[in-house]
Design an enzyme around this catalytic site. Structure first.
Site, PDB file in Angstrom:
ATOM      1  N   LYS A  15     -10.221  -6.956 -16.441  1.00 21.79           N
ATOM      2  CA  LYS A  15      -9.465  -5.772 -16.001  1.00 21.79           C
ATOM      3  C   LYS A  15      -9.005  -4.995 -17.227  1.00 21.79           C
ATOM      4  O   LYS A  15      -8.684  -5.572 -18.258  1.00 21.79           O
ATOM      5  CB  LYS A  15      -8.226  -6.203 -15.205  1.00 21.79           C
ATOM      6  CG  LYS A  15      -7.733  -5.142 -14.262  1.00 21.79           C
ATOM      7  CD  LYS A  15      -8.534  -5.180 -12.991  1.00 21.79           C
ATOM      8  CE  LYS A  15      -8.048  -4.243 -11.940  1.00 21.79           C
ATOM      9  NZ  LYS A  15      -8.764  -4.433 -10.671  1.00 21.79           N
TER      10      LYS A  15
ATOM     11  N   VAL B 126      -8.887   3.248  -0.503  1.00 25.73           N
ATOM     12  CA  VAL B 126      -9.213   2.174   0.438  1.00 25.73           C
ATOM     13  C   VAL B 126      -8.447   2.343   1.747  1.00 25.73           C
ATOM     14  O   VAL B 126      -9.008   2.205   2.840  1.00 25.73           O
ATOM     15  CB  VAL B 126      -8.887   0.783  -0.167  1.00 25.73           C
ATOM     16  CG1 VAL B 126      -9.299  -0.315   0.808  1.00 25.73           C
ATOM     17  CG2 VAL B 126      -9.576   0.589  -1.496  1.00 25.73           C
TER      18      VAL B 126
ATOM     19  N   GLY C 221       0.066   2.874   1.960  1.00 23.01           N
ATOM     20  CA  GLY C 221      -0.840   3.476   0.992  1.00 23.01           C
ATOM     21  C   GLY C 221      -2.150   3.900   1.634  1.00 23.01           C
ATOM     22  O   GLY C 221      -2.989   3.053   1.958  1.00 23.01           O
ATOM     23  N   VAL C 222      -2.298   5.216   1.841  1.00 17.26           N
ATOM     24  CA  VAL C 222      -3.571   5.699   2.385  1.00 17.26           C
ATOM     25  C   VAL C 222      -4.317   6.475   1.292  1.00 17.26           C
ATOM     26  O   VAL C 222      -4.588   7.659   1.410  1.00 17.26           O
ATOM     27  CB  VAL C 222      -3.412   6.537   3.686  1.00 17.26           C
ATOM     28  CG1 VAL C 222      -3.491   5.665   4.906  1.00 17.26           C
ATOM     29  CG2 VAL C 222      -2.133   7.359   3.693  1.00 17.26           C
ATOM     30  N   GLY C 223      -4.598   5.753   0.200  1.00 17.23           N
ATOM     31  CA  GLY C 223      -5.419   6.296  -0.885  1.00 17.23           C
ATOM     32  C   GLY C 223      -6.875   6.028  -0.558  1.00 17.23           C
ATOM     33  O   GLY C 223      -7.282   6.066   0.617  1.00 17.23           O
TER      34      GLY C 223
HETATM   35  P1  NAD Z   1      -5.420   4.637  -4.700  1.00 20.55           P
HETATM   36  O1  NAD Z   1      -4.701   4.979  -5.944  1.00 20.55           O
HETATM   37  O2  NAD Z   1      -6.552   5.499  -4.269  1.00 20.55           O
HETATM   38  O3  NAD Z   1      -4.409   4.535  -3.467  1.00 20.55           O
HETATM   39  C1  NAD Z   1      -3.159   3.932  -3.549  1.00 20.55           C
HETATM   40  C2  NAD Z   1      -2.227   4.756  -2.664  1.00 20.55           C
HETATM   41  O4  NAD Z   1      -0.999   4.046  -2.514  1.00 20.55           O
HETATM   42  C3  NAD Z   1      -1.875   6.112  -3.251  1.00 20.55           C
HETATM   43  O5  NAD Z   1      -2.087   7.109  -2.263  1.00 20.55           O
HETATM   44  C4  NAD Z   1      -0.397   5.981  -3.632  1.00 20.55           C
HETATM   45  O6  NAD Z   1       0.306   7.202  -3.515  1.00 20.55           O
HETATM   46  C5  NAD Z   1       0.070   4.979  -2.611  1.00 20.55           C
HETATM   47  N1  NAD Z   1       1.272   4.227  -2.981  1.00 20.55           N
HETATM   48  C6  NAD Z   1       1.603   3.669  -4.164  1.00 20.55           C
HETATM   49  N2  NAD Z   1       2.780   3.020  -4.070  1.00 20.55           N
HETATM   50  C7  NAD Z   1       3.187   3.148  -2.790  1.00 20.55           C
HETATM   51  C8  NAD Z   1       4.317   2.690  -2.060  1.00 20.55           C
HETATM   52  N3  NAD Z   1       5.265   1.960  -2.637  1.00 20.55           N
HETATM   53  N4  NAD Z   1       4.423   3.026  -0.745  1.00 20.55           N
HETATM   54  C9  NAD Z   1       3.476   3.769  -0.143  1.00 20.55           C
HETATM   55  N5  NAD Z   1       2.375   4.243  -0.781  1.00 20.55           N
HETATM   56  C10 NAD Z   1       2.236   3.922  -2.082  1.00 20.55           C
HETATM   57  O7  NAD Z   1      -5.890   3.118  -4.884  1.00 20.55           O
HETATM   58  P2  NAD Z   1      -7.020   2.345  -4.075  1.00 20.55           P
HETATM   59  O8  NAD Z   1      -8.273   2.376  -4.858  1.00 20.55           O
HETATM   60  O9  NAD Z   1      -7.020   2.768  -2.659  1.00 20.55           O
HETATM   61  O10 NAD Z   1      -6.479   0.841  -4.185  1.00 20.55           O
HETATM   62  C11 NAD Z   1      -5.398   0.408  -3.393  1.00 20.55           C
HETATM   63  C12 NAD Z   1      -5.127  -1.067  -3.666  1.00 20.55           C
HETATM   64  O11 NAD Z   1      -6.283  -1.834  -3.346  1.00 20.55           O
HETATM   65  C13 NAD Z   1      -4.815  -1.385  -5.146  1.00 20.55           C
HETATM   66  O12 NAD Z   1      -3.901  -2.467  -5.210  1.00 20.55           O
HETATM   67  C14 NAD Z   1      -6.151  -1.813  -5.697  1.00 20.55           C
HETATM   68  O13 NAD Z   1      -6.018  -2.653  -6.819  1.00 20.55           O
HETATM   69  C15 NAD Z   1      -6.702  -2.567  -4.502  1.00 20.55           C
HETATM   70  N6  NAD Z   1      -8.147  -2.685  -4.487  1.00 20.55           N
HETATM   71  C16 NAD Z   1      -8.911  -1.569  -4.491  1.00 20.55           C
HETATM   72  C17 NAD Z   1     -10.295  -1.685  -4.456  1.00 20.55           C
HETATM   73  C18 NAD Z   1     -11.194  -0.464  -4.414  1.00 20.55           C
HETATM   74  O14 NAD Z   1     -12.370  -0.622  -4.081  1.00 20.55           O
HETATM   75  N7  NAD Z   1     -10.687   0.717  -4.672  1.00 20.55           N
HETATM   76  C19 NAD Z   1     -10.881  -2.950  -4.425  1.00 20.55           C
HETATM   77  C20 NAD Z   1     -10.077  -4.081  -4.393  1.00 20.55           C
HETATM   78  C21 NAD Z   1      -8.699  -3.931  -4.435  1.00 20.55           C
END
Ligand code: NAD
Length: 375
Positions: free
Chosen positions: A101, A198, A194-196
């Site tokens: 990482k 994933v 968190g609706v980013g």
């Molecule tokens: P992202 O940055 O696209 O989305 C994260 C979202 O969470 C953002 O919209 C952010 O504003 C929101 N957020 C942060 N803190 C918050 C809180 N306290 N309350 C509410 N919303 C909050 O990230 P992502 O790529 O969607 O990843 C999300 C999680 O999944 C992370 O922990 C990441 O490590 C994990 N993950 C992601 C992947 C991947 O394929 N992207 C794979 C495995 C694990």
């Protein structure tokens, strides 16, 4: 001597810098990390840590995260924790790779485009020991800049590889499906934190499956997008953990379930994509004691890693069948946890560690052409 302890030194007598370096070695030794690179580049403001936890099973795969950290020590701790989780994730998913990482603290002096190109050079110089991808805070432009200077980066979305976050969300759904069936629940209310990348894909899948959605995001625009596109109910970020629902899906950052918050969770299942959902293993015990089914994060969020590893390492065009196996693994863990009266988190750790019990050594890895394959 305990693991990760350096004895016979009067630490108080050492200069500050020496003490800090020893602390890094102690932290690395605590979970047997192979390598940590602290990098900085004054010209671009690039600064951070690249942690390679384990290459026993193959090259270290793992995303780049850029986030606000209160201190460099916090960023290092995150890199160590996240890289280790990647090793466990790869082991459990039976992939020929290990965990790494990169963590970069977000700061004002960062010249983003140039900094990511500089980071790409560093990754390239590792000759395939580490392969990077998107994690929290990374944009498509960042990936494009990395790809200017290194071959060892997953460029996505692409027609062949697909969207890694979508694959992650599909995997989380397979894990959630197993938990719902195990608990005898057909229709569920799911609260997504968190609706980013994933979280939004997961919300789309759940909507199709007929679930009722509750969403919370620090970025109000994202929560509103889920409400508009999918008819989700918007919940305040501070209330999502205690929203009455069948499933809580943490898809933001790690550490959301502590012993204290475990007491307040209203859901019957906790299953989301966030890495390191449990603040401590005891938080998993606390959920289990309350009869809440916890889907271990690195078991159910392995979909993106599975897709990336199968595409780059195994040259597979399609990973749908492999993603669906997350359902079977989750089911097996639920059964084992019930039989052995252990938390699902502890059972999953044991399964992942069983595959890593080979003698560990530094491997000279070159992508697609491993040193041991040449000899
Ligand atoms: P992202 O940055 O696209 O989305 C994260 C979202 O969470 C953002 O919209 C952010 O504003 C929101 N957020 C942060 N803190 C918050 C809180 N306290 N309350 C509410 N919303 C909050 O990230 P992502 O790529 O969607 O990843 C999300 C999680 O999944 C992370 O922990 C990441 O490590 C994990 N993950 C992601 C992947 C991947 O394929 N992207 C794979 C495995 C694990």
């Amino acid at each position: 001597m305990g693991r990760g302890t350096i004895l016979a030194v009067d630490r108080g007598a050492l200069p500050d810098n020496t003490r800090r370096i020893m602390d890094i070695f102690n932290q690395m030794a605590a979970h047997d990390h192979e390598q940590v690179i602290a990098f900085q580049n004054a010209a671009t403001g690039l600064r951070g840590f690249l942690a390679i936890h384990d290459t026993t099973l193959g090259p270290a795969l793992g995303g780049v995260r850029i986030w606000h950290y209160a201190s460099d020590a916090e960023a290092l701790a995150d890199a160590l924790r996240l890289s280790r989780a990647m090793t466990y994730k790869a082991s459990l998913a039976e992939l020929p790779c290990g965990g790494g990482k990169t963590v970069m603290p977000l700061h004002e002096g960062l010249q983003r485009a140039e900094a990511f190109q500089a980071l790409g050079t560093l990754v390239e110089n590792l000759r395939g020991r580490y392969f990077c991808a998107r994690d929290v805070g990374i944009t498509d432009d960042d990936l494009a800049n990395l790809a200017r200077t290194t071959r060892y980066v997953a460029r996505e979305p692409s027609p062949e590889l697909g969207d890694i976050s979508e694959h992650t969300a599909i995997g989380v759904w397979h894990g959630m499906r197993a938990c719902l069936e195990f608990a005898g629940i057909k229709k569920a209310r799911v609260a997504i934190q968190g609706v980013g990348s994933v979280g939004m894909w997961l919300a789309r899948i759940l909507k199709k499956e007929g679930m009722e959605l509750f969403v919370a995001d620090l970025d109000a625009g994202r929560a509103q997008q889920a409400a508009g596109e999918l008819g989700a109910h918007v919940v305040a970020p501070g209330e999502v953990l205690t929203t009455p629902c069948e499933v809580l899906a943490p898809c933001a950052l790690g550490g959301v379930v502590s012993i204290e918050t475990a007491e307040r969770v209203q859901a019957r299942i906790v299953c989301g994509s966030a890495n390191n959902i449990l603040g401590t293993p005891e938080a998993g015990d606390a959920l289990a004691q309350r009869g809440i089914l916890y889907a271990p994060d690195y078991l159910v969020n392995a979909g993106g890693l599975i897709r990336g590893a199968e595409y780059y390492l195994l040259k597979r065009a399609d990973s749908r069948a492999s993603l669906a196996r997350i359902y079977e693994r989750m089911w097996r863990v639920l059964e084992l946890a019930r039989e052995r009266r252990l938390s699902t988190a502890r059972v999953t750790n044991e399964l992942a560690e069983a595959r890593l019990k080979r003698p560990k050594f530094f491997r000279d890895l070159t992508w697609g052409q491993r040193a041991d394959a040449r000899s």
